[in-house]
Design a protein around this motif. Structure first.
Motif, PDB file in Angstrom:
ATOM      1  N   ARG A  78       0.866  -1.183   0.000  1.00 35.12           N
ATOM      2  CA  ARG A  78       0.000   0.000   0.000  1.00 35.12           C
ATOM      3  C   ARG A  78       0.897   1.226   0.000  1.00 35.12           C
ATOM      4  O   ARG A  78       1.851   1.308   0.767  1.00 35.12           O
ATOM      5  CB  ARG A  78      -0.899   0.023   1.213  1.00 35.12           C
ATOM      6  N   GLU A  80       0.881   5.582  -0.095  1.00 31.33           N
ATOM      7  CA  GLU A  80       0.121   6.825   0.075  1.00 31.33           C
ATOM      8  C   GLU A  80       1.031   8.001  -0.245  1.00 31.33           C
ATOM      9  O   GLU A  80       2.177   8.046   0.198  1.00 31.33           O
ATOM     10  CB  GLU A  80      -0.375   6.978   1.509  1.00 31.33           C
ATOM     11  N   VAL A 130      -4.738  13.173  -0.602  1.00 34.21           N
ATOM     12  CA  VAL A 130      -4.068  11.893  -0.386  1.00 34.21           C
ATOM     13  C   VAL A 130      -4.454  10.974  -1.539  1.00 34.21           C
ATOM     14  O   VAL A 130      -5.637  10.769  -1.805  1.00 34.21           O
ATOM     15  CB  VAL A 130      -4.478  11.230   0.949  1.00 34.21           C
ATOM     16  N   SER A 132      -3.930   7.147  -2.481  1.00 34.33           N
ATOM     17  CA  SER A 132      -3.464   5.867  -1.945  1.00 34.33           C
ATOM     18  C   SER A 132      -3.837   4.760  -2.918  1.00 34.33           C
ATOM     19  O   SER A 132      -4.879   4.813  -3.570  1.00 34.33           O
ATOM     20  CB  SER A 132      -4.035   5.598  -0.552  1.00 34.33           C
ATOM     21  N   ASP A 134      -3.059   0.290  -3.719  1.00 35.20           N
ATOM     22  CA  ASP A 134      -2.449  -0.949  -3.263  1.00 35.20           C
ATOM     23  C   ASP A 134      -2.480  -1.990  -4.357  1.00 35.20           C
ATOM     24  O   ASP A 134      -3.202  -1.863  -5.342  1.00 35.20           O
ATOM     25  CB  ASP A 134      -3.097  -1.462  -1.973  1.00 35.20           C
TER      26      ASP A 134
END
Length: 148
Positions: A78, A80, A130, A132, A134
């Protein structure tokens, strides 16, 4: 095995390769499949480039820095990237760029390279965005830090 790191970088184009090299080095050392490593490094490059370009200006109260955090935890990575730009009034929707557009393809590219992408505003008073994302990891045979 879990690995995580966080960088606070100046909003300068020269900071982007540093984040990318750290991510690639971490994944290579851990034994992540090179194709997955490459895809995530491209996605990280796009997210960092957006933070550098749109991440706020010191003159308008924004910071001249952005933050990159990466987590390799078990079978997932992950990432960010957070800046202190204007943010969004709601969760941002990723829309395809026009075919003749010179900009605006980065978020679509991140979406293609990752399993899950979220874009939103930071909940703090300083604001910002933000990004993010994954991806499930694949491991090289005999990986030194292979998730158990």
């Amino acid at each position: 095995m879990s690995i995580w790191w966080s960088l606070h970088l100046r909003r300068e184009a020269a900071s982007v390769p540093l984040a990318r090299r750290l991510l690639v080095g971490t994944m290579e050392t851990a034994g992540v499949d090179p194709e997955i490593s490459y895809d995530l490094s491209v996605a990280l490059t796009e997210a960092c480039a957006n933070a550098v370009e749109h991440g706020g200006r010191a003159a308008s109260g924004g910071s001249e820095e952005y933050r990159v955090t990466a987590y390799l935890d078990g079978e997932k990575c992950r990432i960010e990237v957070a800046d202190s730009g204007p943010g969004f009034s709601r969760t941002q929707e990723i829309r395809p760029a026009r075919a003749d557009a010179e900009h605006g393809r980065g978020l679509c590219l991140i979406q293609e390279l990752a399993d899950h992408v979220a874009i939103g505003s930071r909940p703090s008073r300083s604001g910002g965005t933000v990004v993010s994302f994954d991806r499930v990891l694949k491991w090289r045979s005999g990986a030194p830090l292979l998730a158990v």
